[in-house]
Design a protein around this motif. Structure first.
Motif, PDB file in Angstrom:
ATOM      1  N   UNK A  60       3.306   0.367   5.219  1.00 46.18           N
ATOM      2  CA  UNK A  60       1.584   0.583   6.168  1.00 46.18           C
ATOM      3  C   UNK A  60       0.488   0.094   5.505  1.00 46.18           C
ATOM      4  N   UNK A  61      -0.574  -0.320   5.964  1.00 45.43           N
ATOM      5  CA  UNK A  61      -1.229  -0.852   5.254  1.00 45.43           C
ATOM      6  C   UNK A  61      -2.057  -0.633   4.776  1.00 45.43           C
ATOM      7  N   UNK A  62      -3.800  -0.401   4.438  1.00 45.02           N
ATOM      8  CA  UNK A  62      -4.687   0.933   4.063  1.00 45.02           C
ATOM      9  C   UNK A  62      -5.409   1.322   5.252  1.00 45.02           C
ATOM     10  N   UNK A  63      -4.924   0.246   5.803  1.00 45.84           N
ATOM     11  CA  UNK A  63      -5.431   0.546   7.884  1.00 45.84           C
ATOM     12  C   UNK A  63      -4.761   1.501   8.358  1.00 45.84           C
ATOM     13  N   UNK A  64      -4.081   1.411   8.313  1.00 41.34           N
ATOM     14  CA  UNK A  64      -2.710   2.548   9.014  1.00 41.34           C
ATOM     15  C   UNK A  64      -1.626   1.612   9.714  1.00 41.34           C
ATOM     16  N   UNK A  97       1.084  -1.040   0.214  1.00 40.93           N
ATOM     17  CA  UNK A  97      -0.039   0.269  -0.431  1.00 40.93           C
ATOM     18  C   UNK A  97       1.259   1.165  -0.028  1.00 40.93           C
ATOM     19  N   UNK A  98       1.856   1.843   1.167  1.00 42.30           N
ATOM     20  CA  UNK A  98       2.207   2.405   1.043  1.00 42.30           C
ATOM     21  C   UNK A  98       3.498   2.226   1.980  1.00 42.30           C
ATOM     22  N   UNK A  99       5.187   2.730   1.384  1.00 40.10           N
ATOM     23  CA  UNK A  99       6.044   1.978   2.171  1.00 40.10           C
ATOM     24  C   UNK A  99       6.717   3.528   3.238  1.00 40.10           C
ATOM     25  N   UNK A 100       6.897   3.161   4.267  1.00 39.16           N
ATOM     26  CA  UNK A 100       7.672   3.984   5.523  1.00 39.16           C
ATOM     27  C   UNK A 100       8.832   4.187   4.811  1.00 39.16           C
TER      28      UNK A 100
END
Length: 120
Positions: free
Chosen positions: A100-104, A29-32
């Motif tokens: 980070x998943x879509x749920x945070x 979803x996204x990478x921190x």
């Protein structure tokens, strides 16, 4: 499922250079933050360098001025350029990514590790 695939390390003479890469793939979803850690025989794992999605960078004191971390967010890839290598840089280097998943929720993933050996 997420995978981190690292490039091969290698054997290099002291003073030489080597570049590592680590590509994340799968359900992202996204990478921190992404980063590199290393572990030498008989020693604890230590941080080498990290870089956030916004480009904030942190280096271990032992590699400052010699190593450069960078990332290509479009390719979900982090790089580690290692210059002026020393025998004490010999270790297994492992890539880390905090996703980070879509749920945070934040999940931490690790690469398989790659051996870097610096001969004197």
């Amino acid at each position: 499922q997420v995978q981190l695939v690292e490039s091969e390390g290698g054997l290099v003479q002291a003073g030489g250079s080597l570049r590592l890469s680590c590509a994340a793939s799968g359900s992202i979803f996204s990478i921190n933050a992404m980063g590199w850690y290393r572990q030498a025989p008989g020693k604890q794992r230590e941080l080498v360098a990290t870089i956030t999605s916004g480009g904030r960078i942190n280096y271990a004191d032992s590699v400052k001025g010699r190593f450069t971390i960078s990332r290509d967010n479009a390719k979900n890839t982090v790089y580690l350029q290692m210059n002026s290598l020393k025998p004490e840089d010999t270790a297994v280097y492992r890539c880390n990514a905090n996703l980070r998943s879509s749920s945070g929720t934040i999940y931490s993933y690790w690469g398989q590790g790659t051996q870097v050996t610096v001969s004197s």
